[in-house]
Design a protein around this motif. Structure first.
Motif: not given
Length: 135
Positions: A48, A55-57, A74, A77, A81
């Motif tokens: 991040n 962060v995840r996407a 994303y 987040a 994002y």
């Protein structure tokens, strides 16, 4: 298609921002991709840039020959994002590198993803499976 052309697997990557003062740093990421019939899905985790943690996407796209296109969206987040990132890249001949450009509105920059080559035995099994030949 040879087994090395299938994008399924883990990819280590980086993306960079344009060379302007308000841009962020070169950012590493880990992508887990799955490809079936040219359709590409998967997930990404990266640092991040605005807070501690990661962060995840999710990834959704396609591969046609050596051309790879996907959107990275994303989840949870924060407002920084909120926009989907578009990626346009090209797979190298041995299926171990994708390089190209990402884009958000007027922002764009280079990206690169690499993976280890598949062992010969795995390539053979994958080729047979894709050709519909029983093992």
């Amino acid at each position: 298609m040879s087994g090395s052309d299938n994008l399924t697997g883990e990819w280590d990557g980086t993306f960079a921002y344009p060379d302007v003062p308000e841009a962020g740093p070169v950012t590493p990421f880990l992508a887990r991709l799955s490809e079936a019939g040219g359709v590409l899905t998967g997930s990404v985790i990266e640092p991040n840039e605005f807070a501690e943690g990661t962060v995840r996407a999710t990834v959704c796209g396609s591969r046609i020959g050596k051309s790879v296109h996907f959107a990275k969206t994303y989840h949870g987040a924060g407002w920084e994002y909120r926009q989907t990132v578009l990626y346009y890249g090209r797979l190298n001949d041995d299926g171990t590198r994708i390089a190209g450009e990402w884009q958000i509105d007027h922002w764009r920059g280079p990206f690169e993803m690499t993976r280890d080559p598949l062992p010969a035995a795995e390539v053979s099994v994958r080729d047979k499976a894709e050709a519909g030949i029983e093992r």
